[in-house]
Design an enzyme around this catalytic site. Structure first.
Site, mmCIF file in Angstrom:
data_model
loop_
_atom_site.group_PDB
_atom_site.id
_atom_site.type_symbol
_atom_site.label_atom_id
_atom_site.label_comp_id
_atom_site.label_asym_id
_atom_site.label_seq_id
_atom_site.Cartn_x
_atom_site.Cartn_y
_atom_site.Cartn_z
ATOM 1 N N GLN A 347 0.883 -1.150 0.000
ATOM 2 C CA GLN A 347 0.000 0.000 0.000
ATOM 3 C C GLN A 347 0.926 1.205 0.000
ATOM 4 O O GLN A 347 1.941 1.200 0.696
ATOM 5 C CB GLN A 347 -0.867 -0.011 1.261
ATOM 6 C CG GLN A 347 -2.153 0.742 1.160
ATOM 7 C CD GLN A 347 -3.286 -0.104 0.565
ATOM 8 O OE1 GLN A 347 -3.785 -1.018 1.194
ATOM 9 N NE2 GLN A 347 -3.693 0.200 -0.647
ATOM 10 N N THR A 514 0.999 -0.121 6.878
ATOM 11 C CA THR A 514 -0.283 -0.826 6.936
ATOM 12 C C THR A 514 0.001 -2.314 6.968
ATOM 13 O O THR A 514 1.074 -2.758 6.564
ATOM 14 C CB THR A 514 -1.188 -0.614 5.697
ATOM 15 O OG1 THR A 514 -0.575 -1.253 4.572
ATOM 16 C CG2 THR A 514 -1.464 0.828 5.407
ATOM 17 N N THR A 515 -1.004 -3.064 7.373
ATOM 18 C CA THR A 515 -0.913 -4.525 7.300
ATOM 19 C C THR A 515 -1.672 -4.979 6.060
ATOM 20 O O THR A 515 -2.477 -5.893 6.115
ATOM 21 C CB THR A 515 -1.441 -5.139 8.611
ATOM 22 O OG1 THR A 515 -0.762 -4.503 9.699
ATOM 23 C CG2 THR A 515 -1.166 -6.631 8.702
ATOM 24 N N HIS A 516 -1.448 -4.284 4.968
ATOM 25 C CA HIS A 516 -2.123 -4.607 3.718
ATOM 26 C C HIS A 516 -1.106 -5.189 2.749
ATOM 27 O O HIS A 516 -0.780 -4.588 1.729
ATOM 28 C CB HIS A 516 -2.794 -3.369 3.123
ATOM 29 C CG HIS A 516 -3.748 -2.693 4.068
ATOM 30 N ND1 HIS A 516 -4.258 -1.439 3.857
ATOM 31 C CD2 HIS A 516 -4.300 -3.126 5.226
ATOM 32 C CE1 HIS A 516 -5.076 -1.114 4.859
ATOM 33 N NE2 HIS A 516 -5.108 -2.119 5.702
ATOM 34 N N ASN A 517 -0.589 -6.357 3.112
ATOM 35 C CA ASN A 517 0.381 -7.050 2.273
ATOM 36 C C ASN A 517 -0.410 -7.895 1.280
ATOM 37 O O ASN A 517 -1.264 -8.679 1.682
ATOM 38 C CB ASN A 517 1.274 -7.947 3.128
ATOM 39 C CG ASN A 517 1.811 -7.222 4.344
ATOM 40 O OD1 ASN A 517 1.077 -6.987 5.297
ATOM 41 N ND2 ASN A 517 3.062 -6.847 4.321
#
Lengths: 589, 268
Positions: A347, A514-517
């Site tokens: 992200q 973010t933890t949007h991997n």
């Protein structure tokens, strides 16, 4: 010798959101299902209760609900050729550990991707021409359309009790909602959250500039609500302890609140905790998965035979498991061949602070994970990219998630980092600052991928997953463009000063972003460039399926959870209607 | 990592020092150890800004018994940390500094427990001390080891550069100069990059100033009072859309049982 368990129809790797959904639904369809969760059982009562849940140090700073890097971590480098080094502490992203996974500590921001995102390569070619982007922007079509996914978005929002204002209802633009969203078949099941002062200030300025502010879609429930599983959510209290915390109020849609009780009520479903899956076992002759091997709480290796295996772990861990299991062809950045680990994306975040320097009381501690006012005017499908040289975009939001002061104490540019002047600036600005989030998309690049580390190993002696990532040039251009738009809004908000956190460095594993991997086990139309087909079924073995954000061929300018939930129900639909009665590849390769 | 100590006397000295940094080294209430923090000769040599009359001293005086006990630091380490953190967050006319806020106690307890021992850290080798910053912490040390080695080497550096004087003997401006030398790598330490130590100390100091008082710092909730954070309280449903609202409720620690939620009983 591994202990051998009685066979089951379906083995789910993980005990988070996607495993809870599949466990509930497949068990109900009459299949025996076991979910293997590496962590422990956690319930709203007693585990998430205040006052002890309201501990910023334990949960936000020391990552109390997260994966333990001592047991397993990743190695990281910015580019191929650099030596990858272990991520020795969590930082940039925070995978959860324990029942409910990251759906325990998420914020509840529940977005849909814009329609063109699912056929991004075709959309760019048609709209801007084949030569519009550099050849190293390896975006792809997903193999499904927004219209395919819409019913499942809708159902997932009903499971989560998502609150919001529809912006596009069956093609009709609605006032007060997001006019740039894809057509919705139904309104949100719940009304939007109350809007905080920060959002009011942002939304007013944005509207004056011609933008279209709306409340962020939220799975922090806005009223008493019973979801289609018969499970009850209670109203959010805006306590300001949401992201990185479990919700004490039964208000945030966690697996524990919104899904798992329905699964656990079925004797076909077993949730087996403290079970650390090491690999998928498979038959080299028949090319089918035969089950999974995991380490149990006693430290024994256990083989769980299963007719079907579904990877439901966190995004990059699914790719790592496939690599550790020797399934599929690992992606090689030198030849750009192979699929497993390909198109790892993230992200592209930037941020702005508007300082009112004591002249307004924002009360940032009155927060909720998905409390925010946003504009979508600069997301990918909302504007013309002609002449800009990039694809993608971002939403811009004034979130008011918390005022927890270890991590939140903004100070204007030029303030010293410590000492008397810093202290005075913290005291002056804490309660009078509005932060804007610019939540940008992420395109794939041939250098960015997930592999296995050549030297570092985890507690089980297996190679660490290795992430190679830096922000592609496309996304730097994108970030510059959308952050400048956000800066114009910020300037119009009437603050005494504005500071901008541009994206102008290499990607770093250290600060939280973010933890949007996303990516690594991507879906697509071609087995040469994707790991799973449009139904999230492995191209390599038909009884292995992969859930999660790892299947995104590229990541949109939105939080991924809504799309992960919709894709899970979409895949489930294919399992139930097409696959389980007659197991086979659903798309010829 | 925990070292057995019986240094209550030091803590009394440490507590006394929180009356103000300038005064801290000048108090001269020596105990029998003759530990340098008590010598009291320094204030004359390095006149510091007058210590403001601040609630800090009251807060320190009102600290519960036992909060001064140290589990981890030895005497010179404690003197170093006290003298350093009170420059990172100094006292002012209204709010206590880090020393009076109990940050020494906070860091000491952190280092004596899981954090200090490398809880949730991957510490396997090989290590690459000169790794690019994007790859994060790459030293072989647990936080406890980092503090021990860092303090030892910084003290040696300060003594060498100041004719034998210790860090806590220096005046405020001199201490600031050392700290900024660590921050910017102007000071080079033999075993670790100075900025790694500095950033750890700064982060832990901010934690200790703002974390729940149950952890030993943020004494009298001074950090929360300073910014107006209400602490563990958990319910703003009626206030979140009351714009520009002047919130005046006393902050509450999670150690206060009154913060517990009533719905425990109505949702079995």
């Amino acid at each position: 010798m591994a202990v051998r368990m009685p066979p089951v129809d379906v083995a789910l790797v993980g005990g988070g959101m996607t495993a809870a959904i599949l466990g509930k639904e497949l068990a109900e369809a009459g299949h025996t299902v076991v979910a293997l969760e590496r962590g422990q059982m956690r319930q709203t009562i007693p585990d998430f209760q205040s006052p002890t849940m309201h501990d910023e140090l334990k949960y936000s700073v020391r990552h109390g609900l997260m994966q333990d890097p001592r047991v397993q971590t990743l190695s990281f480098r910015n580019f191929p050729g650099q030596r990858a080094l272990p991520m020795r502490q969590l930082g940039s992203f925070l995978p959860g550990e324990g029942v409910g996974g990251a759906m325990v500590h998420w914020n509840g921001q529940t977005w849909r991707f814009q329609p063109e995102w699912f056929a991004l390569r075709s959309w760019v070619n048609d709209r801007y021409g084949r030569d519009f982007l550099a050849e190293d922007v390896t975006i792809q079509d997903w193999g499904l359309s927004y219209e395919d996914l819409e019913p499942f978005y809708d159902y997932f929002e009903r499971i989560c009790g998502t609150g919001g204002t529809a912006g596009n209802l069956r093609g009709e633009v609605q006032s007060g909602g997001n006019p740039f969203e894809g057509a919705r078949s139904a309104p949100y099941p719940n009304p939007p959250m109350k809007q905080a002062y920060s959002g009011h200030l942002f939304g007013t300025a944005a509207a004056e500039l011609g933008h279209h502010p709306f409340p962020v879609p939220s799975s922090n429930s806005t009223r008493h609500y019973t979801n289609p599983y018969g499970l009850e959510l209670k109203p959010c209290m805006y306590c300001g302890f949401c992201e990185t915390y479990g919700c004490e109020h039964f208000a945030k849609a966690s697996a524990q609140v919104a899904i798992l009780p329905a699964a656990l009520a079925n004797k076909n479903f077993e949730l087996r905790t403290r079970s650390y899956v090491l690999r998928v076992e498979w038959d080299r002759g028949a090319n089918v998965a035969t089950g999974v091997t995991y380490v149990d709480a006693r430290g024994r290796e256990v083989f769980q035979p299963a007719a079907m295996v579904v990877l439901c772990a966190f995004a990059h861990h699914n790719a790592v498991l496939m690599l550790q299991s020797g399934i599929g062809e690992p992606y090689d950045p030198r030849t750009r061949s192979g699929t497993v680990g390909r198109n790892y994306t993230y992200q592209t975040m930037s941020g702005i602070n508007v300082f009112y320097a004591g002249s307004k009381r924002i009360n940032p501690f009155m927060g909720a994970g998905a409390l925010g006012t946003a504009i979508d005017d600069v997301n990918n499908g909302s504007f013309d990219h002609s002449g800009l040289g990039f694809v993608g975009g971002a939403y811009i939001a004034a979130y008011q998630t918390s005022g927890r002061p270890i991590n939140f104490h903004p100070v204007p540019d030029g303030t010293p980092r410590w000492g008397r002047a810093w202290k005075q600036a913290v005291a002056e600005n804490y309660n009078s600052t509005v932060s804007l989030t610019i939540h940008g998309s992420s395109v794939p690049h041939p250098n960015n991928y997930i592999g296995l580390d050549p030297s570092y190993t985890d507690a089980f002696g297996q190679p660490l997953g290795m992430v190679t990532f830096d922000f592609p040039y496309n996304d730097r251009l994108m970030s510059r463009h959308v952050t400048e738009k956000a800066w114009r809004v910020a300037q119009a908000m009437g603050g005494k000063s504005v500071s901008v956190g541009w994206l102008d460095d290499h990607y770093s594993i250290v600060p939280y972003q973010t933890t949007h991997n996303t990516g690594g086990t991507i879906m697509g139309t071609d087995p040469k460039t994707s790991v799973v087909n449009r139904y999230l079924q492995s191209w390599d073995m038909h009884n292995l399926w992969v859930m999660g954000a790892g299947v995104f061929p590229q990541n949109a300018g939105y939080n991924p959870t809504g799309t992960v939930g919709a894709l899970t129900y979409w895949a489930l639909d294919a399992m139930l209607k097409q696959y389980l009665r007659n197991p086979r590849p659903l798309v010829p390769s | 990592m925990t070292r057995p100590v019986s240094r209550r006397h030091l803590l009394k000295t440490g507590a006394a020092s929180v009356a103000g940094v300038g005064a801290a080294v000048a108090i001269g209430t020596c105990d029998e150890s003759g530990f340098p923090i008590c010598r009291g000769s320094q204030a004359a040599a390095q006149p510091a800004a007058p210590a403001p009359a601040s609630p800090a001293s009251n807060a320190a005086a009102a600290a519960p018994s036992g909060t001064g006990m140290l589990f981890f630091f030895n005497d010179p380490e404690a003197a170093f940390v006290t003298a350093a953190v009170d420059r990172l967050i100094p006292p002012d006319a209204t709010f206590a500094g880090a020393a009076a806020a109990g940050v020494l106690t906070y860091i000491d307890r952190q280092l004596a427990s899981g954090f200090g021992a490398g809880d949730r850290m991957y510490l396997d080798g090989p290590w690459l001390a000169d790794a690019p910053p994007e790859q994060g912490y790459q030293l072989r040390f647990t936080p406890a080891q980092l503090y021990q080695i860092g303090i030892e080497e910084i003290r040696a550096h300060v003594r060498a550069a100041n004719a034998g004087r210790e860090f806590w003997d220096l005046g405020e401006a001199e201490r600031d100069d050392v700290l900024s030398g660590l921050e910017t790598a102007r000071i080079v330490l033999p075993s670790l990059p100075a900025p790694v130590f500095f950033e750890t100390l700064l982060a832990n100091t901010i934690e200790g100033f703002f974390a729940d008082p149950a952890y030993g710092g943020n004494r009298d909730m001074v950090g929360w009072r300073m910014v107006g954070f209400p602490g563990a309280y958990a319910q703003y449903l009626e206030l979140v859309d009351a714009y520009d609202y002047a919130y005046r409720r006393e902050p509450i620690s999670m150690a206060n049982e009154d913060a517990r939620h009533a719905h425990l009983t109505d949702h079995p």
